[in-house]
Design a protein around this motif. Structure first.
Motif, PDB file in Angstrom:
ATOM      1  N   SER A 345       0.827  -1.208   0.000  1.00  0.00           N
ATOM      2  CA  SER A 345       0.000   0.000   0.000  1.00  0.00           C
ATOM      3  C   SER A 345       0.858   1.254   0.000  1.00  0.00           C
ATOM      4  O   SER A 345       0.524   2.255  -0.651  1.00  0.00           O
ATOM      5  CB  SER A 345      -0.923  -0.003   1.225  1.00  0.00           C
ATOM      6  N   ALA A 346       1.967   1.240   0.762  1.00  0.00           N
ATOM      7  CA  ALA A 346       2.861   2.405   0.799  1.00  0.00           C
ATOM      8  C   ALA A 346       3.471   2.663  -0.569  1.00  0.00           C
ATOM      9  O   ALA A 346       3.594   3.818  -1.010  1.00  0.00           O
ATOM     10  CB  ALA A 346       3.951   2.180   1.844  1.00  0.00           C
ATOM     11  N   ALA A 347       3.867   1.621  -1.272  1.00  0.00           N
ATOM     12  CA  ALA A 347       4.430   1.798  -2.611  1.00  0.00           C
ATOM     13  C   ALA A 347       3.380   2.310  -3.581  1.00  0.00           C
ATOM     14  O   ALA A 347       3.663   3.182  -4.427  1.00  0.00           O
ATOM     15  CB  ALA A 347       5.014   0.476  -3.102  1.00  0.00           C
ATOM     16  N   ALA A 348       2.154   1.793  -3.464  1.00  0.00           N
ATOM     17  CA  ALA A 348       1.075   2.259  -4.344  1.00  0.00           C
ATOM     18  C   ALA A 348       0.772   3.731  -4.097  1.00  0.00           C
ATOM     19  O   ALA A 348       0.470   4.489  -5.029  1.00  0.00           O
ATOM     20  CB  ALA A 348      -0.174   1.406  -4.125  1.00  0.00           C
ATOM     21  N   ALA A 349       0.830   4.158  -2.818  1.00  0.00           N
ATOM     22  CA  ALA A 349       0.558   5.557  -2.491  1.00  0.00           C
ATOM     23  C   ALA A 349       1.592   6.487  -3.108  1.00  0.00           C
ATOM     24  O   ALA A 349       1.304   7.652  -3.391  1.00  0.00           O
ATOM     25  CB  ALA A 349       0.531   5.733  -0.979  1.00  0.00           C
ATOM     26  N   ARG A 350       2.815   5.979  -3.319  1.00  0.00           N
ATOM     27  CA  ARG A 350       3.878   6.776  -3.930  1.00  0.00           C
ATOM     28  C   ARG A 350       3.950   6.578  -5.448  1.00  0.00           C
ATOM     29  O   ARG A 350       4.876   7.069  -6.091  1.00  0.00           O
ATOM     30  CB  ARG A 350       5.224   6.422  -3.293  1.00  0.00           C
ATOM     31  N   ASP A 351       2.982   5.838  -5.991  1.00  0.00           N
ATOM     32  CA  ASP A 351       2.909   5.580  -7.436  1.00  0.00           C
ATOM     33  C   ASP A 351       4.176   4.921  -7.968  1.00  0.00           C
ATOM     34  O   ASP A 351       4.657   5.219  -9.075  1.00  0.00           O
ATOM     35  CB  ASP A 351       2.643   6.886  -8.207  1.00  0.00           C
ATOM     36  N   LEU A 352       4.742   3.995  -7.201  1.00  0.00           N
ATOM     37  CA  LEU A 352       5.939   3.293  -7.641  1.00  0.00           C
ATOM     38  C   LEU A 352       5.548   2.139  -8.566  1.00  0.00           C
ATOM     39  O   LEU A 352       4.607   1.390  -8.275  1.00  0.00           O
ATOM     40  CB  LEU A 352       6.708   2.746  -6.435  1.00  0.00           C
ATOM     41  N   PRO A 353       6.249   1.972  -9.671  1.00  0.00           N
ATOM     42  CA  PRO A 353       5.936   0.855 -10.591  1.00  0.00           C
ATOM     43  C   PRO A 353       6.441  -0.465 -10.018  1.00  0.00           C
ATOM     44  O   PRO A 353       7.651  -0.641  -9.807  1.00  0.00           O
ATOM     45  CB  PRO A 353       6.688   1.230 -11.874  1.00  0.00           C
ATOM     46  N   LEU A 354       5.545  -1.391  -9.764  1.00  0.00           N
ATOM     47  CA  LEU A 354       5.927  -2.667  -9.163  1.00  0.00           C
ATOM     48  C   LEU A 354       6.110  -3.727 -10.242  1.00  0.00           C
ATOM     49  O   LEU A 354       5.407  -3.732 -11.267  1.00  0.00           O
ATOM     50  CB  LEU A 354       4.866  -3.117  -8.162  1.00  0.00           C
ATOM     51  N   SER A 355       7.046  -4.639  -9.979  1.00  0.00           N
ATOM     52  CA  SER A 355       7.305  -5.751 -10.890  1.00  0.00           C
ATOM     53  C   SER A 355       6.832  -7.049 -10.262  1.00  0.00           C
ATOM     54  O   SER A 355       6.763  -7.162  -9.030  1.00  0.00           O
ATOM     55  CB  SER A 355       8.810  -5.846 -11.192  1.00  0.00           C
ATOM     56  N   MET A 356       6.509  -8.023 -11.091  1.00  0.00           N
ATOM     57  CA  MET A 356       6.098  -9.319 -10.563  1.00  0.00           C
ATOM     58  C   MET A 356       7.341 -10.121 -10.162  1.00  0.00           C
ATOM     59  O   MET A 356       8.267 -10.280 -10.956  1.00  0.00           O
ATOM     60  CB  MET A 356       5.284 -10.086 -11.599  1.00  0.00           C
ATOM     61  N   PRO A 357       7.386 -10.627  -8.937  1.00  0.00           N
ATOM     62  CA  PRO A 357       8.558 -11.387  -8.487  1.00  0.00           C
ATOM     63  C   PRO A 357       8.528 -12.818  -9.013  1.00  0.00           C
ATOM     64  O   PRO A 357       7.480 -13.347  -9.388  1.00  0.00           O
ATOM     65  CB  PRO A 357       8.409 -11.351  -6.968  1.00  0.00           C
ATOM     66  N   THR A 358       9.680 -13.442  -9.017  1.00  0.00           N
ATOM     67  CA  THR A 358       9.798 -14.858  -9.385  1.00  0.00           C
ATOM     68  C   THR A 358      10.580 -15.582  -8.302  1.00  0.00           C
ATOM     69  O   THR A 358      11.219 -14.967  -7.449  1.00  0.00           O
ATOM     70  CB  THR A 358      10.522 -15.013 -10.744  1.00  0.00           C
ATOM     71  N   GLN A 359      10.517 -16.919  -8.348  1.00  0.00           N
ATOM     72  CA  GLN A 359      11.236 -17.772  -7.394  1.00  0.00           C
ATOM     73  C   GLN A 359      10.933 -17.375  -5.941  1.00  0.00           C
ATOM     74  O   GLN A 359      11.822 -17.326  -5.094  1.00  0.00           O
ATOM     75  CB  GLN A 359      12.755 -17.713  -7.651  1.00  0.00           C
ATOM     76  N   VAL A 360       9.686 -17.088  -5.690  1.00  0.00           N
ATOM     77  CA  VAL A 360       9.292 -16.611  -4.352  1.00  0.00           C
ATOM     78  C   VAL A 360       9.211 -17.794  -3.396  1.00  0.00           C
ATOM     79  O   VAL A 360       8.577 -18.814  -3.684  1.00  0.00           O
ATOM     80  CB  VAL A 360       7.937 -15.872  -4.413  1.00  0.00           C
ATOM     81  N   VAL A 361       9.836 -17.622  -2.235  1.00  0.00           N
ATOM     82  CA  VAL A 361       9.777 -18.630  -1.166  1.00  0.00           C
ATOM     83  C   VAL A 361       9.482 -17.899   0.141  1.00  0.00           C
ATOM     84  O   VAL A 361      10.192 -16.951   0.490  1.00  0.00           O
ATOM     85  CB  VAL A 361      11.094 -19.414  -1.036  1.00  0.00           C
ATOM     86  N   GLU A 362       8.454 -18.314   0.842  1.00  0.00           N
ATOM     87  CA  GLU A 362       8.113 -17.708   2.126  1.00  0.00           C
ATOM     88  C   GLU A 362       8.504 -18.680   3.232  1.00  0.00           C
ATOM     89  O   GLU A 362       8.038 -19.817   3.265  1.00  0.00           O
ATOM     90  CB  GLU A 362       6.611 -17.387   2.185  1.00  0.00           C
ATOM     91  N   ARG A 363       9.389 -18.240   4.111  1.00  0.00           N
ATOM     92  CA  ARG A 363       9.891 -19.077   5.207  1.00  0.00           C
ATOM     93  C   ARG A 363       9.183 -18.683   6.486  1.00  0.00           C
ATOM     94  O   ARG A 363       9.392 -17.574   7.010  1.00  0.00           O
ATOM     95  CB  ARG A 363      11.398 -18.932   5.344  1.00  0.00           C
ATOM     96  N   HIS A 364       8.347 -19.574   6.994  1.00  0.00           N
ATOM     97  CA  HIS A 364       7.532 -19.287   8.165  1.00  0.00           C
ATOM     98  C   HIS A 364       8.418 -18.937   9.364  1.00  0.00           C
ATOM     99  O   HIS A 364       9.346 -19.662   9.696  1.00  0.00           O
ATOM    100  CB  HIS A 364       6.650 -20.496   8.506  1.00  0.00           C
ATOM    101  N   GLY A 365       8.112 -17.813   9.994  1.00  0.00           N
ATOM    102  CA  GLY A 365       8.867 -17.385  11.161  1.00  0.00           C
ATOM    103  C   GLY A 365      10.092 -16.565  10.839  1.00  0.00           C
ATOM    104  O   GLY A 365      10.740 -16.032  11.752  1.00  0.00           O
ATOM    105  N   TYR A 366      10.434 -16.456   9.543  1.00  0.00           N
ATOM    106  CA  TYR A 366      11.625 -15.693   9.165  1.00  0.00           C
ATOM    107  C   TYR A 366      11.287 -14.562   8.199  1.00  0.00           C
ATOM    108  O   TYR A 366      11.612 -13.413   8.440  1.00  0.00           O
ATOM    109  CB  TYR A 366      12.678 -16.618   8.548  1.00  0.00           C
ATOM    110  N   GLY A 367      10.652 -14.891   7.086  1.00  0.00           N
ATOM    111  CA  GLY A 367      10.342 -13.862   6.111  1.00  0.00           C
ATOM    112  C   GLY A 367      10.098 -14.439   4.740  1.00  0.00           C
ATOM    113  O   GLY A 367       9.674 -15.589   4.595  1.00  0.00           O
ATOM    114  N   ILE A 368      10.382 -13.631   3.712  1.00  0.00           N
ATOM    115  CA  ILE A 368      10.105 -14.014   2.337  1.00  0.00           C
ATOM    116  C   ILE A 368      11.285 -13.591   1.461  1.00  0.00           C
ATOM    117  O   ILE A 368      11.961 -12.592   1.737  1.00  0.00           O
ATOM    118  CB  ILE A 368       8.792 -13.344   1.827  1.00  0.00           C
ATOM    119  N   GLU A 369      11.555 -14.373   0.429  1.00  0.00           N
ATOM    120  CA  GLU A 369      12.624 -14.021  -0.497  1.00  0.00           C
ATOM    121  C   GLU A 369      12.190 -14.371  -1.914  1.00  0.00           C
ATOM    122  O   GLU A 369      11.317 -15.207  -2.140  1.00  0.00           O
ATOM    123  CB  GLU A 369      13.927 -14.738  -0.149  1.00  0.00           C
TER     124      GLU A 369
END
Length: 753
Positions: A345-369
């Motif tokens: 939402s913060a990026a959208a409010a600043r009108d930043l162009p977002l890209s679609m990520p690839t090779q996404v892995v979400e590690r429970h309890g740690y984060g996302i890469e």
């Protein structure tokens, strides 16, 4: 049917009598009287069967007496009076139920699921969390979810706010709202049964108007009125030796002001509350809300927004803050985590162009890469991002987060620590104004209850102006505080989380916020706010107190007039026929007084003209766009070093003079007159206007100092420059809070997200 049958028979009898056909008139009036007698007999039998006291015995005796002494016209008038009272009572109850049931009447039935094979229409009950759904123009959002693109929504069914609301990519959307713009995709975050509309249906079922305490007192008083009436009628009969006088007393004694005025006023209050997006679960809850004197608030989600927003970005210097936010938001598009939504939402409010990520892995309890534009980005805990002992910038970030009560999301780019995103749960801008409105409405004591840290709770308590703060309380601790406050005065507890449910259930009145979905707190509460604005509570309390006050007025006036009429009838001044007409007039007067509770009343909520709202929306968009400049002031000040390059300061100065000052001058010229008109005069915006002048003065001083320093700087110059920037930052933060509380909080669709 009863009302129209009795009324037509009465009027036909009057016409026949005027035409000289007295026997026909008598027959018609007797028929009306018998209809009224049949109805009152049935209601009396039902009361006896359920062992419930009833004052319908007076109407029954009056009807029998009218027939016995050949006062058929009076009997017909009593029948009409009885039928009209029943009609008005049921109409008032139906109106209250209709207002409360409006939310559930439009429940969505189908959803359009987007799959690899195309779009498939399914029953809304088949939708599961994680499904991608398409909502077409004019369609109802079927389940709670998160937007995958910007949308224009009509949320009036839930909030009462008629104007369409613009929502950004990544924002949460509730079932039941209408897509007022182009087709949009969303990702479901709940099933239909767990979504907002299903919960509201349950709330509406619980909100059927029950008997309020005052209504029950009125019923008991009406029962006590029966022997008094019989005693007066008996005395009149004995003294005058004429049973007609006794019938006259019975005719004017029907306690309709008690039986009808009180419940009509209370149910009208329920209807008015529903119109301001407050569901009150019955007349009893409405009356207890009116009697409340102590108000206890949970902090998170009640005095604060309950969802994090991006407060600042601290970088290691290797990555630009804006670029770091863009990379983080691009990656977080694939995450369902609540912090991910805030970053997107913060990026959208600043009108930043977002890209679609690839090779996404979400590690429970740690984060996302994952990989974004060829860069490996990792977001999560510090221990997952930074190897080894904490570096100075990590310690600085943690210290900032601890002081401000913020959450941290550390980020690395290509396996190199890049910075940290600070997220905070901002205070609701309307909260301080709501507190003042509640005190004006008669609330004597305000208490803040929270499980948060004591220093953060104390800060919030000081800002909103509470009388006491109880921090670091678990559900049992909150319950203990509610019990203690109840010993002193009637209590109202406000919360929105599962951990608030015990305290909400224990308080004299529990108030839950269900704007983002109906939870256990809403199920346990007596009052539910379906709009995401806590100042609706002040409106509801004012409406409740007004409804109770009108109920008392209607009863006192109606019963006072009835007693006067009874004495007059006992003295022979009112024959039965005239007494019936007088009593009908008394009843209608009492009911008319009670129906005043349906009329709009002055509440703290301000309604602005549409042209003012359009201007405020434009200025609010500017207000949001200059927010990053405010945070940049502090970031630039932090980075200053002796003999360092002042290019970042000069760039900031240019943005301050162009973007920020231009916005503040527009606020002074356009926004402040709107606020002054809404709040009652130019003195209401004097503080904001003075702050505008101080901001311009400090920016002028910054320009002068930079011109004096020139290309070189010594340690003393840096100390002075840093002090000026920090001072300007503090003024800007305070000014933003002033504008949001005083100006933008007046408009529901403009409240900061």
């Amino acid at each position: 049917m009863l009302f129209w049958a009795c009324t037509l028979l009465l009027l036909a009898g009057v016409a026949a009598f005027a035409a000289g056909a007295r026997p026909v008139a008598v027959w018609l009036w007797v028929s009306a009287t018998l209809l009224g007698l049949l109805y009152s007999t049935v209601t009396l039998a039902d009361a006896v069967r359920h062992r419930r006291p009833s004052v319908d015995v007076i109407a029954w005796l009056a009807l029998v007496g009218a027939l016995a002494v050949d006062e058929t016209f009076a009997g017909a008038v009593i029948a009409v009076m009885l039928a009209s009272g029943v009609l008005l009572e049921n109409r008032a109850a139906a109106r209250a139920r209709r207002e409360l049931s409006l939310l559930a009447a439009r429940a969505p039935r189908v959803a359009r699921r987007v799959t690899a094979q195309g779009m498939v229409e399914v029953a809304v009950g088949e939708v599961v969390a994680g499904d991608t759904l398409l909502v077409g123009s004019g369609e109802i959002v079927p389940v709670d979810g998160r937007l995958l693109g910007p949308a224009v929504l009509d949320e009036s069914a839930l909030t009462g706010e008629a104007r369409p609301v613009e929502r950004r990519t990544g924002e949460d959307v509730r079932s039941g709202v209408v897509n007022a713009g182009s087709p949009v995709q969303m990702r479901a975050t709940a099933t239909a049964g767990e979504s907002t509309y299903a919960g509201l249906v349950r709330l509406v079922e619980d909100a059927r108007a029950d008997n309020a305490p005052f209504v029950r007192v009125a019923d008991r008083f009406a029962v006590a009125f029966v022997p008094l009436t019989l005693a007066i009628a008996g005395v009149a009969w004995l003294i005058a030796g004429d049973p007609v006088r006794a019938v006259a007393v019975l005719v004017v004694a029907t306690p309709c002001p008690l039986l009808l005025a009180a419940p009509i006023a209370i149910m009208s209050g329920l209807s008015r509350a529903a119109r301001v997006s407050v569901v009150v679960k019955g007349g009893s809850a409405l009356e207890r809300l009116a009697a409340g004197r102590a108000l206890l608030f949970d902090k998170t989600g009640t005095l604060t927004r309950g969802r994090p927003t991006l407060a600042d970005i601290i970088t290691t210097g290797s990555t630009d803050p804006t670029e770091l936010l863009r990379l983080a938001a691009s990656l977080d598009q694939s995450s369902a985590h609540v912090l991910a939504s805030a970053i997107v939402s913060a990026a959208a409010a600043r009108d930043l162009p977002l890209s679609m990520p690839t090779q996404v892995v979400e590690r429970h309890g740690y984060g996302i890469e994952g990989v974004v534009d060829g860069h490996r980005v990792r977001l999560g805990k510090a221990a997952w991002i930074v190897d080894g002992p904490a570096t100075p910038w990590v310690r600085h970030a943690r210290r900032r987060a601890a002081m401000d009560g913020s959450l941290t999301v550390f980020a690395s780019v290509n396996d190199v620590p890049a910075g940290v995103l600070l997220l905070e749960d901002p205070l609701r801008p309307e909260a301080p104004r709501m507190m003042r409105a509640l005190r004006a409405a008669g609330i004597d004591r305000m208490v803040l209850l929270t499980g948060d840290r004591a220093d953060v709770a104390e800060m919030v308590g000081r800002i909103v102006g509470v009388d006491a703060v109880h921090a670091e309380r678990d559900p049992a601790g909150k319950l203990a505080v509610v019990r203690a406050e109840q010993k002193q005065r009637p209590t109202i507890m406000v919360g929105d989380g599962i951990n608030d449910a015990p305290a909400l259930a224990a308080a004299d009145v529990g108030v839950a916020l269900a704007a983002r979905g109906v939870t256990a707190s809403a199920e346990a509460a007596d009052v539910v706010l379906t709009t995401d604005r806590v100042d609706a509570l002040a409106d509801a309390i004012i409406i409740a107190r007004r409804a109770r006050r009108i109920a008392v007025q209607a009863v006192v006036v109606g019963m006072g007039l009835s007693l006067v009429a009874m004495v007059a009838a006992a003295a022979g001044l009112l024959p039965p026929a005239v007494g019936a007409l007088v009593q009908e007039a008394i009843d209608l007067a009492a009911i008319a007084l009670a129906l005043r509770a349906l009329l709009p009343t002055r509440t703290p909520t301000v309604v602005l003209p549409s042209e003012d709202v359009a201007t405020a929306r434009r200025l609010y968009a500017q207000h949001q766009s200059v927010r990053p400049i405010v945070e940049e002031v502090r970031t630039v000040a932090d980075a200053l070093i002796p003999a360092g390059d002042l290019g970042a300061v000069r760039t900031l100065q240019d943005r301050l003079e162009t973007d920020l000052l231009e916005h503040e001058r527009a606020d002074e010229a356009e926004l402040l007159p709107i606020v002054a008109r809404a709040l009652g005069g130019p003195e209401t915006v004097g503080a904001i206007s003075r702050t505008h002048a101080e901001i311009e003065h400090q920016i002028t001083r910054l320009r002068y100092l930079l011109d004096q320093i020139g290309d070189g700087s010594d340690p003393e110059d840096i100390v002075e420059l840093r002090g000026l920037l920090y001072g300007l930052y503090a003024i800007l933060r305070l000014h933003n809070a002033q504008e949001e509380e005083t100006a933008f909080s007046l408009m529901p669709a403009m409240a900061p997200q």
